[in-house]
Scaffold this motif. Structure first.
Motif, PDB file in Angstrom:
ATOM      1  N   UNK A  10       0.862  -1.179   0.000  1.00  0.00           N
ATOM      2  CA  UNK A  10       0.000   0.000   0.000  1.00  0.00           C
ATOM      3  C   UNK A  10       0.902   1.233   0.000  1.00  0.00           C
ATOM      4  N   UNK A  11       1.190   1.763  -1.188  1.00  0.00           N
ATOM      5  CA  UNK A  11       2.020   2.971  -1.256  1.00  0.00           C
ATOM      6  C   UNK A  11       1.252   4.163  -0.681  1.00  0.00           C
TER       7      UNK A  11
ATOM      8  N   UNK B 218      -7.013   0.946  -7.420  1.00  0.00           N
ATOM      9  CA  UNK B 218      -6.579   2.308  -7.693  1.00  0.00           C
ATOM     10  C   UNK B 218      -7.545   3.258  -7.015  1.00  0.00           C
ATOM     11  N   UNK B 219      -7.039   4.035  -6.087  1.00  0.00           N
ATOM     12  CA  UNK B 219      -7.831   5.009  -5.359  1.00  0.00           C
ATOM     13  C   UNK B 219      -6.876   6.077  -4.856  1.00  0.00           C
ATOM     14  N   UNK B 220      -7.353   6.948  -3.991  1.00  0.00           N
ATOM     15  CA  UNK B 220      -6.470   7.946  -3.406  1.00  0.00           C
ATOM     16  C   UNK B 220      -5.371   7.281  -2.582  1.00  0.00           C
ATOM     17  N   UNK B 221      -5.632   6.077  -2.102  1.00  0.00           N
ATOM     18  CA  UNK B 221      -4.596   5.237  -1.520  1.00  0.00           C
ATOM     19  C   UNK B 221      -4.764   3.882  -2.192  1.00  0.00           C
ATOM     20  N   UNK B 222      -3.745   3.454  -2.902  1.00  0.00           N
ATOM     21  CA  UNK B 222      -3.830   2.251  -3.720  1.00  0.00           C
ATOM     22  C   UNK B 222      -3.368   1.023  -2.958  1.00  0.00           C
ATOM     23  N   UNK B 223      -3.618  -0.138  -3.547  1.00  0.00           N
ATOM     24  CA  UNK B 223      -3.320  -1.411  -2.899  1.00  0.00           C
ATOM     25  C   UNK B 223      -2.936  -2.396  -4.001  1.00  0.00           C
ATOM     26  N   UNK B 224      -1.767  -3.030  -3.858  1.00  0.00           N
ATOM     27  CA  UNK B 224      -1.255  -3.885  -4.925  1.00  0.00           C
ATOM     28  C   UNK B 224      -0.693  -5.176  -4.335  1.00  0.00           C
ATOM     29  N   UNK B 225      -1.130  -6.327  -4.820  1.00  0.00           N
ATOM     30  CA  UNK B 225      -0.477  -7.560  -4.393  1.00  0.00           C
ATOM     31  C   UNK B 225       1.019  -7.522  -4.746  1.00  0.00           C
TER      32      UNK B 225
END
Length: 182
Positions: free
Chosen positions: A89-90, A118-125
């Motif tokens: 979570x960058x 993809x959002x104001x706070x993103x989340x990527x495996x």
């Protein structure tokens, strides 16, 4: 149970850093999964280093990695390489994030898609960051560079909420990136 890695690069954010870290800690606790915060601290000339030192001494989940480059992409990559989580979570240390993002992140994580959120706070495996080649050493635009490669290859789930109180108007992407250029 997946582990979350909140990853950031930092340079001269002393006036916003504490609020940003407190917001990320609150989000992490609300999600209620194992978590860590990894911050790559660049050559800040303000009190950022001291603030990070205090936070990391109080919170065992916070790891600070120092480096000497004014390069956002390099900092993101170093934070990622020093993280252990399955989910990345960058975040930006100059932004205080609304607690409502915890529910969005948690819902995405529970779905376990092989896509990025993809959002104001993103989340990527993590495996998608690796497959896409990770962050490149760019002074600015490092996130969109990586996100474009991930979205092209794996797809995206978007949740652009624009929750008031998270990203101040004065804190534009351009001005945040220009801290790295003199």
């Amino acid at each position: 149970m997946p582990k979350l890695s909140f990853c950031a690069t930092n340079l001269n954010t002393e006036t916003k850093l504490e609020d940003s870290l407190n917001s990320i800690i609150s989000i992490a606790k609300k999600i209620a999964l194992p978590w860590e915060i990894v911050i790559a601290e660049g050559p800040s000339t303000d009190r950022s280093g001291e603030i990070l030192s205090v936070f990391s001494s109080i919170n065992k989940e916070i790891k600070v990695v120092k480096h000497n480059l004014k390069n956002r992409g390099y900092g993101r990559r170093i934070a990622f390489e020093n993280s252990e989580g399955d989910i990345i979570i960058p975040f930006d240390t100059s932004i205080s994030y609304n607690i409502l993002y915890a529910e969005i992140l948690k819902s995405f994580i529970e779905l376990s898609p092989d896509k990025m959120l993809f959002s104001e706070i993103s989340c990527i495996p993590r495996k998608l960051v690796i497959a896409a080649g990770g962050w490149r050493d760019l002074i600015g635009g490092e996130d969109i560079d990586l996100y474009g490669r991930i979205i092209h290859e794996f797809g995206v789930m978007a949740a652009p909420l624009g929750i008031m109180g998270s990203v101040p108007v004065k804190s534009s992407s351009y001005s945040r990136q220009m801290r790295y250029v003199e």
